[in-house]
Design an enzyme around this catalytic site. Structure first.
Site, PDB file in Angstrom:
ATOM      1  N   GLY A  15     -15.062   2.780  14.211  1.00  0.00           N
ATOM      2  CA  GLY A  15     -16.176   1.828  14.206  1.00  0.00           C
ATOM      3  C   GLY A  15     -15.905   0.587  15.041  1.00  0.00           C
ATOM      4  O   GLY A  15     -16.800   0.062  15.700  1.00  0.00           O
ATOM      5  N   GLY A  23     -10.992   2.058  12.525  1.00  0.00           N
ATOM      6  CA  GLY A  23     -10.506   2.489  13.848  1.00  0.00           C
ATOM      7  C   GLY A  23     -11.581   2.953  14.807  1.00  0.00           C
ATOM      8  O   GLY A  23     -11.663   2.498  15.948  1.00  0.00           O
ATOM      9  N   ASN A  47       0.870  -1.166   0.000  1.00  0.00           N
ATOM     10  CA  ASN A  47       0.000   0.000   0.000  1.00  0.00           C
ATOM     11  C   ASN A  47       0.917   1.229   0.000  1.00  0.00           C
ATOM     12  O   ASN A  47       1.445   1.616   1.039  1.00  0.00           O
ATOM     13  CB  ASN A  47      -0.889  -0.043   1.250  1.00  0.00           C
ATOM     14  CG  ASN A  47      -1.860   1.114   1.310  1.00  0.00           C
ATOM     15  OD1 ASN A  47      -1.780   2.056   0.519  1.00  0.00           O
ATOM     16  ND2 ASN A  47      -2.772   1.055   2.256  1.00  0.00           N
ATOM     17  N   GLU A  87      -8.193  -4.982   5.051  1.00  0.00           N
ATOM     18  CA  GLU A  87      -8.007  -4.677   3.625  1.00  0.00           C
ATOM     19  C   GLU A  87      -6.838  -5.451   3.029  1.00  0.00           C
ATOM     20  O   GLU A  87      -6.888  -5.878   1.877  1.00  0.00           O
ATOM     21  CB  GLU A  87      -7.808  -3.164   3.448  1.00  0.00           C
ATOM     22  CG  GLU A  87      -9.101  -2.395   3.667  1.00  0.00           C
ATOM     23  CD  GLU A  87      -8.898  -0.916   3.929  1.00  0.00           C
ATOM     24  OE1 GLU A  87      -8.558  -0.569   5.080  1.00  0.00           O
ATOM     25  OE2 GLU A  87      -9.085  -0.114   3.011  1.00  0.00           O
ATOM     26  N   ARG A 111      -2.463  -2.045  -3.571  1.00  0.00           N
ATOM     27  CA  ARG A 111      -3.664  -1.238  -3.407  1.00  0.00           C
ATOM     28  C   ARG A 111      -3.558  -0.068  -4.379  1.00  0.00           C
ATOM     29  O   ARG A 111      -2.578   0.689  -4.354  1.00  0.00           O
ATOM     30  CB  ARG A 111      -3.751  -0.708  -1.980  1.00  0.00           C
ATOM     31  CG  ARG A 111      -4.914   0.226  -1.816  1.00  0.00           C
ATOM     32  CD  ARG A 111      -4.894   0.909  -0.477  1.00  0.00           C
ATOM     33  NE  ARG A 111      -6.078   1.723  -0.318  1.00  0.00           N
ATOM     34  CZ  ARG A 111      -6.095   2.882   0.317  1.00  0.00           C
ATOM     35  NH1 ARG A 111      -4.993   3.372   0.852  1.00  0.00           N
ATOM     36  NH2 ARG A 111      -7.209   3.552   0.435  1.00  0.00           N
ATOM     37  N   HIS A 161     -17.708   2.433   7.470  1.00  0.00           N
ATOM     38  CA  HIS A 161     -16.247   2.380   7.622  1.00  0.00           C
ATOM     39  C   HIS A 161     -15.817   3.699   8.259  1.00  0.00           C
ATOM     40  O   HIS A 161     -15.751   4.736   7.590  1.00  0.00           O
ATOM     41  CB  HIS A 161     -15.590   2.173   6.251  1.00  0.00           C
ATOM     42  CG  HIS A 161     -14.080   2.181   6.302  1.00  0.00           C
ATOM     43  ND1 HIS A 161     -13.312   1.060   6.055  1.00  0.00           N
ATOM     44  CD2 HIS A 161     -13.205   3.175   6.574  1.00  0.00           C
ATOM     45  CE1 HIS A 161     -12.033   1.376   6.182  1.00  0.00           C
ATOM     46  NE2 HIS A 161     -11.944   2.655   6.497  1.00  0.00           N
ATOM     47  N   ASP A 201      -8.613  12.490  16.830  1.00  0.00           N
ATOM     48  CA  ASP A 201      -8.607  11.157  17.425  1.00  0.00           C
ATOM     49  C   ASP A 201      -9.824  11.029  18.348  1.00  0.00           C
ATOM     50  O   ASP A 201      -9.978  11.788  19.301  1.00  0.00           O
ATOM     51  CB  ASP A 201      -7.307  10.941  18.205  1.00  0.00           C
ATOM     52  CG  ASP A 201      -7.143   9.475  18.591  1.00  0.00           C
ATOM     53  OD1 ASP A 201      -8.113   8.878  19.117  1.00  0.00           O
ATOM     54  OD2 ASP A 201      -6.053   8.924  18.362  1.00  0.00           O
ATOM     55  N   ASN A 243      -9.944   7.297  10.132  1.00  0.00           N
ATOM     56  CA  ASN A 243      -9.632   8.713   9.988  1.00  0.00           C
ATOM     57  C   ASN A 243     -10.344   9.240   8.731  1.00  0.00           C
ATOM     58  O   ASN A 243     -10.968  10.287   8.743  1.00  0.00           O
ATOM     59  CB  ASN A 243      -8.123   8.909   9.928  1.00  0.00           C
ATOM     60  CG  ASN A 243      -7.739  10.337  10.220  1.00  0.00           C
ATOM     61  OD1 ASN A 243      -8.411  11.023  10.997  1.00  0.00           O
ATOM     62  ND2 ASN A 243      -6.706  10.814   9.565  1.00  0.00           N
ATOM     63  N   GLY A 244     -10.291   8.462   7.663  1.00  0.00           N
ATOM     64  CA  GLY A 244     -11.218   8.671   6.536  1.00  0.00           C
ATOM     65  C   GLY A 244     -12.464   7.849   6.841  1.00  0.00           C
ATOM     66  O   GLY A 244     -12.356   6.833   7.527  1.00  0.00           O
ATOM     67  N   ARG A 281     -11.472  15.724   7.074  1.00  0.00           N
ATOM     68  CA  ARG A 281     -12.246  16.161   5.899  1.00  0.00           C
ATOM     69  C   ARG A 281     -13.662  16.548   6.311  1.00  0.00           C
ATOM     70  O   ARG A 281     -14.258  15.904   7.183  1.00  0.00           O
ATOM     71  CB  ARG A 281     -12.331  15.039   4.856  1.00  0.00           C
ATOM     72  CG  ARG A 281     -11.007  14.622   4.274  1.00  0.00           C
ATOM     73  CD  ARG A 281     -11.221  13.643   3.115  1.00  0.00           C
ATOM     74  NE  ARG A 281      -9.972  12.993   2.755  1.00  0.00           N
ATOM     75  CZ  ARG A 281      -9.760  11.682   2.826  1.00  0.00           C
ATOM     76  NH1 ARG A 281     -10.727  10.864   3.212  1.00  0.00           N
ATOM     77  NH2 ARG A 281      -8.598  11.181   2.490  1.00  0.00           N
ATOM     78  N   ASN A 296     -13.673   0.398  17.592  1.00  0.00           N
ATOM     79  CA  ASN A 296     -13.223   0.654  18.968  1.00  0.00           C
ATOM     80  C   ASN A 296     -14.081   1.602  19.797  1.00  0.00           C
ATOM     81  O   ASN A 296     -14.032   1.549  21.017  1.00  0.00           O
ATOM     82  CB  ASN A 296     -11.796   1.226  18.937  1.00  0.00           C
ATOM     83  CG  ASN A 296     -10.805   0.228  18.373  1.00  0.00           C
ATOM     84  OD1 ASN A 296     -10.623  -0.839  18.942  1.00  0.00           O
ATOM     85  ND2 ASN A 296     -10.199   0.564  17.257  1.00  0.00           N
TER      86      ASN A 296
HETATM   87  P1  AMP Z   1      -8.119   4.077  10.851  1.00  0.00           P
HETATM   88  O1  AMP Z   1      -8.035   5.181   9.842  1.00  0.00           O
HETATM   89  O2  AMP Z   1      -9.102   3.020  10.515  1.00  0.00           O
HETATM   90  O3  AMP Z   1      -6.768   3.528  11.244  1.00  0.00           O
HETATM   91  O4  AMP Z   1      -8.695   4.766  12.193  1.00  0.00           O
HETATM   92  C1  AMP Z   1      -7.946   5.701  12.927  1.00  0.00           C
HETATM   93  C2  AMP Z   1      -8.843   6.393  13.930  1.00  0.00           C
HETATM   94  O5  AMP Z   1      -9.508   5.432  14.763  1.00  0.00           O
HETATM   95  C3  AMP Z   1      -8.111   7.290  14.914  1.00  0.00           C
HETATM   96  O6  AMP Z   1      -7.916   8.580  14.363  1.00  0.00           O
HETATM   97  C4  AMP Z   1      -9.053   7.332  16.095  1.00  0.00           C
HETATM   98  O7  AMP Z   1      -9.982   8.391  15.938  1.00  0.00           O
HETATM   99  C5  AMP Z   1      -9.817   6.040  16.008  1.00  0.00           C
HETATM  100  N1  AMP Z   1      -9.485   5.088  17.085  1.00  0.00           N
HETATM  101  C6  AMP Z   1      -8.476   4.199  17.125  1.00  0.00           C
HETATM  102  N2  AMP Z   1      -8.494   3.506  18.275  1.00  0.00           N
HETATM  103  C7  AMP Z   1      -9.548   3.965  18.994  1.00  0.00           C
HETATM  104  C8  AMP Z   1     -10.116   3.658  20.280  1.00  0.00           C
HETATM  105  N3  AMP Z   1      -9.592   2.721  21.063  1.00  0.00           N
HETATM  106  N4  AMP Z   1     -11.208   4.346  20.655  1.00  0.00           N
HETATM  107  C9  AMP Z   1     -11.750   5.301  19.863  1.00  0.00           C
HETATM  108  N5  AMP Z   1     -11.272   5.632  18.660  1.00  0.00           N
HETATM  109  C10 AMP Z   1     -10.194   4.982  18.215  1.00  0.00           C
END
Ligand code: AMP
Length: 411
Positions: A345, A343, A12, A397, A104, A221, A295, A224-225, A254, A347
């Site tokens: 969804g 991330g 990727n 993915e 990817r 999904h 975050d 962050n995106g 975004r 957690n």
């Molecule tokens: P991703 O782009 O799928 O890697 O998701 C990253 C995002 O997931 C981070 O910017 C956080 O906002 C969120 N995230 C990751 N871990 C947690 C957690 N334990 N609780 C809440 N949000 C989380």
């Protein structure tokens, strides 16, 4: 490819990073489909800077994560460094066990509806799509060229983020703008995160004990995106991202949906340039624009401390999410499951609870105890009485890319 070649390297490639995984796709001992055992995972970041960093975890040998810092000039140097790390674990890219490299590729336009073995014509078409994916496709192309130079004899496969969405009906994919202008400039909704939406919708059907063709799923999904999709019988019928990943849900940085006139206003009244507006909407908006943090963990912590800006950012995020759940319920007619992934969804239990709160009339509810469980496994979090299943389904993915790549080179 030899009969013993069962490994797939997944790459990727971003503008200044390369994420990779080496997977063994040997069928499981029961003779079932290729399960995908991870042999090594890693990441090269800050390519082109003095402080490039390579983090490599050799899962096959059970070794510890190895981190090295120092200048890595370009993608070629990055991939060579990755190859050296893999060789040190006896997993070198020169191994006859390597069946293919799966890449990817973010934008495949309308042409690429499935994973594709890369040849010169395919690479040219990916290049032709650079104007609609200026941030992503160039990096993907560099990754492909570099990998080709390293193993010219090996099949290289492109797995497109847009492919899963090419089944969207024309009325969902078209913007209501002048058709000639739209067609001349290939302006339409393509959607992204397709590999994740494909994987998660299939896994959700599995969780329900059904064939994907039998179920309608809304996939959320939320990383962050972030993007939502409506999947009817295994086929995407609508998705929230559009010409670019900017449309749709509120994301980490975004804005998601916005009146396009805001951009004219920013240029005419605020004196901003095209690039200023681009950066504002893609990098300085969404949660980070609303409260300074993208975050969700930090936002929840601030809300617990009574921070009003964080509360409002969260409420705006949830409001948009609810609107898409409602819209896709209408699009699908019957919804069997809503699946949370990525991330946030996977957690953030408070996000899941808030997103379906008040939607009982639509058959949606979350069981507080089930929602609080932390697990890496796909699971249901709705109470038994609920008409619509609510699920948490961790996305993968890389595994999906490896599976699609392996299936294609073995076809
Ligand atoms: P991703 O782009 O799928 O890697 O998701 C990253 C995002 O997931 C981070 O910017 C956080 O906002 C969120 N995230 C990751 N871990 C947690 C957690 N334990 N609780 C809440 N949000 C989380």
């Amino acid at each position: 490819m030899t009969a013993t070649a069962t490994r797939v390297l997944v790459l990727n490639s971003g503008s200044s990073s390369v994420k990779y995984q080496l997977l063994d796709m040997k069928p499981d001992s029961a003779g079932g489909s290729a399960a995908g055992t991870r042999l090594a995972v890693g990441l090269v970041e800050r390519i082109g800077e003095e402080t490039s960093r390579l983090a490599h975890t050799p899962l096959a040998t059970g070794g510890d994560k190895r981190e090295t810092e120092g200048p890595i000039a370009d993608h070629e140097a990055a991939l060579k460094a990755v190859a050296a790390e893999l060789s040190a674990d006896g997993l070198g890219l020169d191994s006859p066990q390597l069946a293919a490299i799966g890449h990817r590729v973010v934008h495949g336009g309308l042409k690429f509806t499935a994973p594709t073995v890369i040849d010169d014509a395919v690479l040219k078409e990916i290049e032709r799509l650079v104007p609609v994916a200026p941030l992503h496709n160039p990096a993907n192309i560099t990754g492909i060229r570099t990998a080709q130079a390293l193993r010219p004899d090996l099949p290289q496969v492109a797995v497109f983020d847009t492919a899963f969405h090419t089944t969207m009906p024309e009325y969902a994919a078209r913007y209501a703008i002048d058709v000639a202008t739209a067609d001349a400039h290939r302006i339409r909704r393509y959607g992204f995160h397709g590999t994740s939406h494909a994987y998660v919708s299939r896994k959700t059907a599995e969780l329900l004990g059904k064939d994907p063709s039998e179920v309608n799923v809304i996939v959320l999904h939320l990383g962050n995106g972030a993007s939502a999709s409506a999947v009817a019988g295994g086929r995407c019928v609508d998705t929230s991202m559009g010409l670019t990943p900017l449309e749709g849900l509120v994301m980490g940085t975004r804005s998601g949906d916005i009146d396009p006139a805001v951009t004219f206003h920013l240029k005419r009244v605020a004196g901003m340039s095209e690039d200023d507006v681009d950066v504002l909407l893609n990098k300085k908006s969404g949660l980070v624009g609303l409260c300074g943090d993208n975050d969700m963990r930090e936002i929840r912590r601030r809300i617990d401390e009574g921070d009003e800006r964080a509360r409002l950012a969260f409420d705006i995020y949830i409001h948009r999410l609810k609107k898409y759940i409602g819209a896709y319920t209408a699009v699908l007619g019957r919804v069997d499951a809503v699946a949370f992934t990525a991330g946030v969804g996977e957690n953030a239990a408070p996000v899941r609870a808030a997103a379906v709160a008040g939607l009982e009339e639509m058959g949606l509810a979350v069981d507080a105890d089930l929602n609080a469980v932390r697990s890496g496994e796909p699971r249901l979090i709705s109470p038994e009485y609920a008409r619509v299943a609510v699920a948490v389904v961790p996305t993968d993915e890389e595994l999906e890319i490896a599976q699609q790549t392996y299936a294609l080179v073995n076809a």
